[in-house]
Design a protein around this motif. Structure first.
Motif, PDB file in Angstrom:
ATOM      1  N   LEU A  47       2.212  -9.023 -56.562  1.00 58.09           N
ATOM      2  CA  LEU A  47       2.148 -10.538 -56.205  1.00 58.09           C
ATOM      3  C   LEU A  47       3.590 -10.994 -55.597  1.00 58.09           C
ATOM      4  CD1 LEU A  47       1.224 -12.893 -55.168  1.00 58.09           C
ATOM      5  CD2 LEU A  47       1.495 -14.198 -57.268  1.00 58.09           C
ATOM      6  N   ILE A  48       5.204 -10.983 -56.222  1.00 51.19           N
ATOM      7  CA  ILE A  48       6.558 -11.327 -55.655  1.00 51.19           C
ATOM      8  C   ILE A  48       6.311 -10.170 -54.990  1.00 51.19           C
ATOM      9  CG2 ILE A  48       8.604 -10.974 -56.779  1.00 51.19           C
ATOM     10  CD1 ILE A  48       8.006 -11.553 -59.697  1.00 51.19           C
ATOM     11  N   ASP A  49       5.626  -8.627 -55.207  1.00 48.20           N
ATOM     12  CA  ASP A  49       6.504  -7.445 -54.065  1.00 48.20           C
ATOM     13  C   ASP A  49       5.744  -7.489 -52.654  1.00 48.20           C
ATOM     14  OD1 ASP A  49       7.966  -6.475 -55.998  1.00 48.20           O
ATOM     15  OD2 ASP A  49       6.286  -4.662 -56.175  1.00 48.20           O
ATOM     16  N   GLY A  50       4.917  -8.175 -52.529  1.00 47.70           N
ATOM     17  CA  GLY A  50       3.308  -8.845 -51.846  1.00 47.70           C
ATOM     18  C   GLY A  50       4.647  -9.895 -50.884  1.00 47.70           C
ATOM     19  N   TYR A  51       4.537 -10.605 -51.608  1.00 50.40           N
ATOM     20  CA  TYR A  51       5.868 -12.195 -50.938  1.00 50.40           C
ATOM     21  C   TYR A  51       7.134 -11.451 -50.886  1.00 50.40           C
ATOM     22  CZ  TYR A  51       7.771 -16.521 -50.722  1.00 50.40           C
ATOM     23  OH  TYR A  51       8.601 -17.405 -50.179  1.00 50.40           O
ATOM     24  N   ALA A  52       7.738 -10.749 -50.850  1.00 52.07           N
ATOM     25  CA  ALA A  52       9.045 -10.744 -50.987  1.00 52.07           C
ATOM     26  C   ALA A  52       8.954  -9.365 -49.555  1.00 52.07           C
ATOM     27  CB  ALA A  52       9.918 -10.334 -51.463  1.00 52.07           C
ATOM     28  N   GLY A  53       7.298  -8.985 -49.317  1.00 54.84           N
ATOM     29  CA  GLY A  53       8.121  -7.829 -48.238  1.00 54.84           C
ATOM     30  C   GLY A  53       8.155  -6.362 -48.675  1.00 54.84           C
ATOM     31  N   LEU A  54       8.023  -6.400 -49.613  1.00 57.06           N
ATOM     32  CA  LEU A  54       9.123  -5.209 -50.247  1.00 57.06           C
ATOM     33  C   LEU A  54       8.172  -3.889 -50.038  1.00 57.06           C
ATOM     34  CD1 LEU A  54      10.389  -6.270 -53.816  1.00 57.06           C
ATOM     35  CD2 LEU A  54      11.580  -5.968 -51.323  1.00 57.06           C
ATOM     36  N   GLU A  56      17.984  -1.203 -58.679  1.00 57.00           N
ATOM     37  CA  GLU A  56      18.442  -2.498 -58.508  1.00 57.00           C
ATOM     38  C   GLU A  56      18.377  -3.319 -57.610  1.00 57.00           C
ATOM     39  OE1 GLU A  56      22.258  -1.089 -60.205  1.00 57.00           O
ATOM     40  OE2 GLU A  56      21.729  -1.056 -61.659  1.00 57.00           O
ATOM     41  N   GLU A  57      18.459  -3.108 -56.163  1.00 57.12           N
ATOM     42  CA  GLU A  57      18.017  -3.475 -54.832  1.00 57.12           C
ATOM     43  C   GLU A  57      16.789  -3.962 -54.976  1.00 57.12           C
ATOM     44  OE1 GLU A  57      18.349  -3.450 -49.877  1.00 57.12           O
ATOM     45  OE2 GLU A  57      18.311  -1.262 -51.472  1.00 57.12           O
ATOM     46  N   ILE A  58      16.029  -3.270 -55.930  1.00 60.90           N
ATOM     47  CA  ILE A  58      14.464  -4.339 -55.225  1.00 60.90           C
ATOM     48  C   ILE A  58      14.526  -5.191 -56.384  1.00 60.90           C
ATOM     49  CG2 ILE A  58      11.493  -3.682 -56.245  1.00 60.90           C
ATOM     50  CD1 ILE A  58      12.652  -0.894 -55.186  1.00 60.90           C
ATOM     51  N   THR A  65      15.492 -13.067 -55.774  1.00 61.55           N
ATOM     52  CA  THR A  65      15.279 -14.011 -54.919  1.00 61.55           C
ATOM     53  C   THR A  65      14.040 -14.716 -54.610  1.00 61.55           C
ATOM     54  OG1 THR A  65      17.694 -12.707 -54.538  1.00 61.55           O
ATOM     55  CG2 THR A  65      16.468 -14.459 -53.168  1.00 61.55           C
ATOM     56  N   ALA A  66      13.288 -13.804 -54.569  1.00 60.82           N
ATOM     57  CA  ALA A  66      11.854 -13.758 -53.987  1.00 60.82           C
ATOM     58  C   ALA A  66      10.322 -14.479 -54.655  1.00 60.82           C
ATOM     59  CB  ALA A  66      10.735 -13.177 -53.722  1.00 60.82           C
ATOM     60  N   ALA A  67      10.536 -14.506 -56.283  1.00 57.84           N
ATOM     61  CA  ALA A  67      10.426 -14.817 -57.188  1.00 57.84           C
ATOM     62  C   ALA A  67      10.810 -16.363 -57.243  1.00 57.84           C
ATOM     63  CB  ALA A  67      10.249 -14.481 -58.473  1.00 57.84           C
ATOM     64  N   ALA A  68      11.886 -16.522 -56.818  1.00 57.25           N
ATOM     65  CA  ALA A  68      12.094 -18.306 -57.109  1.00 57.25           C
ATOM     66  C   ALA A  68      11.614 -18.979 -55.810  1.00 57.25           C
ATOM     67  CB  ALA A  68      14.114 -18.533 -56.822  1.00 57.25           C
ATOM     68  N   LYS A  69      11.724 -18.434 -54.727  1.00 55.78           N
ATOM     69  CA  LYS A  69      11.307 -19.565 -53.401  1.00 55.78           C
ATOM     70  C   LYS A  69      10.162 -19.637 -54.143  1.00 55.78           C
ATOM     71  CE  LYS A  69      14.909 -17.245 -50.363  1.00 55.78           C
ATOM     72  NZ  LYS A  69      14.902 -16.987 -49.683  1.00 55.78           N
ATOM     73  N   SER A  81      -3.023 -19.318 -51.031  1.00 58.65           N
ATOM     74  CA  SER A  81      -2.255 -20.354 -49.437  1.00 58.65           C
ATOM     75  C   SER A  81      -0.786 -20.639 -49.294  1.00 58.65           C
ATOM     76  CB  SER A  81      -2.722 -21.854 -49.969  1.00 58.65           C
ATOM     77  OG  SER A  81      -1.683 -22.761 -48.871  1.00 58.65           O
ATOM     78  N   VAL A  82      -0.181 -20.146 -50.445  1.00 54.34           N
ATOM     79  CA  VAL A  82       0.755 -19.851 -49.951  1.00 54.34           C
ATOM     80  C   VAL A  82       1.279 -18.433 -49.309  1.00 54.34           C
ATOM     81  CG1 VAL A  82       3.182 -19.328 -51.234  1.00 54.34           C
ATOM     82  CG2 VAL A  82       2.290 -20.937 -51.497  1.00 54.34           C
ATOM     83  N   SER A  83       0.697 -17.120 -49.816  1.00 52.15           N
ATOM     84  CA  SER A  83       0.808 -16.077 -49.092  1.00 52.15           C
ATOM     85  C   SER A  83      -0.353 -15.803 -48.051  1.00 52.15           C
ATOM     86  CB  SER A  83       0.256 -14.639 -50.398  1.00 52.15           C
ATOM     87  OG  SER A  83      -0.975 -14.800 -50.542  1.00 52.15           O
ATOM     88  N   ALA A  84      -0.392 -16.682 -47.410  1.00 52.46           N
ATOM     89  CA  ALA A  84      -1.069 -16.315 -46.266  1.00 52.46           C
ATOM     90  C   ALA A  84      -0.864 -15.656 -44.447  1.00 52.46           C
ATOM     91  CB  ALA A  84      -2.218 -17.952 -45.753  1.00 52.46           C
ATOM     92  N   ASP A  85       0.371 -16.217 -44.413  1.00 55.48           N
ATOM     93  CA  ASP A  85       1.390 -16.253 -43.454  1.00 55.48           C
ATOM     94  C   ASP A  85       1.333 -14.557 -43.499  1.00 55.48           C
ATOM     95  OD1 ASP A  85       0.641 -18.378 -42.481  1.00 55.48           O
ATOM     96  OD2 ASP A  85       3.374 -19.258 -43.622  1.00 55.48           O
ATOM     97  N   ASN A  86       1.712 -13.894 -44.863  1.00 53.61           N
ATOM     98  CA  ASN A  86       1.894 -12.395 -44.971  1.00 53.61           C
ATOM     99  C   ASN A  86       0.437 -11.720 -45.999  1.00 53.61           C
ATOM    100  OD1 ASN A  86       5.111 -13.214 -44.732  1.00 53.61           O
ATOM    101  ND2 ASN A  86       4.540 -13.877 -47.195  1.00 53.61           N
TER     102      ASN A  86
END
Length: 461
Positions: A144-151, A361-363, A369-373, A442-447
């Motif tokens: 879920l986080i990876d999808g939101y962050a576009g990773l 570490e980069e991921i 960062t993405a998880a907080a948002k 709802s939040v992830s609809a844009d992605n």
């Protein structure tokens, strides 16, 4: 997006023509009103199972037709790939027959249910309450986080590095295992190679040696026969041969040729035959064994004995043994270079490990960062869904480096004010999970490229 749905003779629905707006559509009603039938109809035009039991009682067939507009690029590409017109709209019709012979049409052209399912996979996302249980799986929480962050791109690159590192590690481990038995293997390979090479064989030699051996074993008979044949055709010191006799006959006929003219040609023919017989005799004599050949029998016997021993030992033909010997030589070279190879591979693995760790570490930083948002946005949506006191947090802690990175992810939640954060699998009810999933969608609809989302029984619990 799903624009229109037409249903005929499906379960309790005789006919229904349903249009959808481009935003939010709600279907509500008592149990048995037909809400689940709508979901079943949509599943049918997406290539799901369409059993004949769905046909309305007393009817022989049922049909579902769906019209989509603004077809996603991925779906349009699949349509074009399979030869279906794709002009921005998509019309799907699914007929269900009582005799079990259903039909599928895509933009008026026939198709199979399997192809329909493949083509429509990116059109609609149907989400039921049971699907909310995927939130309790930590792997899904990480995804879920990876999808939101576009990773996805970063993760693909990282996975390639991880597979390369794993392959290096496996090769090193194998070489180290081989190294433990290296001396023993080198000794065996050396002995096997020497056993083959001491015979000095080339491909095809066995047949040649066999032929020479058969000749050597019968050399006395061959010599006697050739000597006799040479003597009988050309003659020798003790006895006249056929050439001597034809020569004498030619002279006799030549002596009477002035009286018998026909004898001239006969004498000439006998003279020519004499020359041919002497040539034949000389050719026969040239075939006689020489002194070197007379002493070759033992050498040939030993070589053939060596060939037969190799064939018994390796259960292979001679040419196959020679091929195997080349492989042994290559392996021997590799084993001889094993220490150097191991050192080079360990150095390469060290570099790969550093690169892999840096990528992980980069991921990990991007996930944090993405998880907080993401938690802030989900929390805002949940307040709108009447969960004002909810608190969320993704706990991201370092763990073992795997193909998915180095993070252990756990979604923590507190539903009521004053409660401690706990893993969502232990703290959220079915209804709460449904609302959380609705908020996430709802939040992830844009992605998400899927143009239509359907939530079935989202208010249950």
């Amino acid at each position: 997006m799903l624009k229109e749905l037409y249903i005929e003779n499906l379960a309790v629905i005789e006919k229904a023509d349903i249009g959808f707006t481009g935003k939010f559509n709600v279907f509500s009603g008592e149990t048995g009103a037909g809400k689940s039938i709508l979901i079943g109809a949509i599943n049918a035009v997406l290539g799901g199972r369409a059993h004949k039991d769905l046909i309305r009682t007393g009817e022989s067939r049922a049909s579902v037709t769906a019209l989509f507009d603004s077809v996603p690029e991925g779906v349009a590409a699949k349509l074009a790939e399979n030869g279906y017109p794709a002009d921005g709209e998509l019309l799907i019709k699914r007929d269900i027959s009582a005799d079990g012979k259903g039909q599928v049409r895509i933009n008026g052209m026939p198709a199979t249910a399997a192809l329909l399912k493949d083509i429509t996979s990116g059109l609609i996302d149907i989400h039921g309450q049971q699907d909310s249980r995927i939130l309790t799986d930590t792997a899904n929480q990480r995804a879920l986080i990876d999808g939101y962050a576009g990773l996805s791109g970063k993760l693909a690159e990282y996975a390639e590095k991880f597979r390369g590192f794993s392959a290096l590690s496996r090769r090193i481990k194998q070489l180290e295992a081989d190294n433990e038995r290296k001396d023993e293997r080198i000794e065996k390979l050396t002995a096997d190679i020497d056993a083959v090479e001491k015979l000095g064989l080339k491909k095809g030699d066995e047949a040649v040696i066999s032929e020479k051996l058969n000749r050597a074993r019968n050399l006395e008979d061959i010599a006697a026969a050739l000597t006799g044949a040479a003597g009988q055709t050309g003659g020798d010191d003790s006895e006249r041969g056929a050439a001597d006799l034809t020569e004498a006959a030619s002279k006799l006929l030549n002596g009477i040729s002035k009286y018998v003219p026909e004898c001239v040609s006969l004498s000439e023919r006998l003279s020519a035959l004499t020359v041919e017989l002497r040539d034949i005799s000389a050719d026969i004599s040239a075939l006689l064994p020489d002194d070197d050949e007379s002493g070759s029998l033992q050498v040939l016997e030993e070589k053939m004995s060596g060939i037969l021993w190799l064939k018994r030992k390796y259960s292979l033909e001679t040419d196959e043994i020679l091929d195997l010997c080349e492989e042994w030589k290559k392996e021997l070279d590799e084993l001889s270079e094993c220490d150097n190879t191991l050192a080079a591979l360990n150095e390469e693995r060290h570099r790969a490990a550093e690169e892999l760790k840096a990528a992980a570490e980069e991921i990990s930083e991007k996930r944090k960062t993405a998880a907080a948002k993401l938690t802030d946005e989900i929390t805002e949506q949940l307040r709108f869904l009447d969960m004002p006191d909810v608190r969320l947090r993704f706990d991201i802690t370092p763990g073992k480096i795997t193909v998915n990175g180095m993070d252990n992810v756990e979604l923590m939640i507190s539903v009521n004010k004053g409660e401690d954060l706990k893993p969502i699998a232990k703290a959220a009810s079915g209804g709460e999970l449904s609302r959380i999933m609705l908020a996430i969608k709802s939040v992830s609809a844009d992605n998400d490229d899927t143009p239509t989302m359907i939530f079935d029984e989202i208010d249950t619990g």
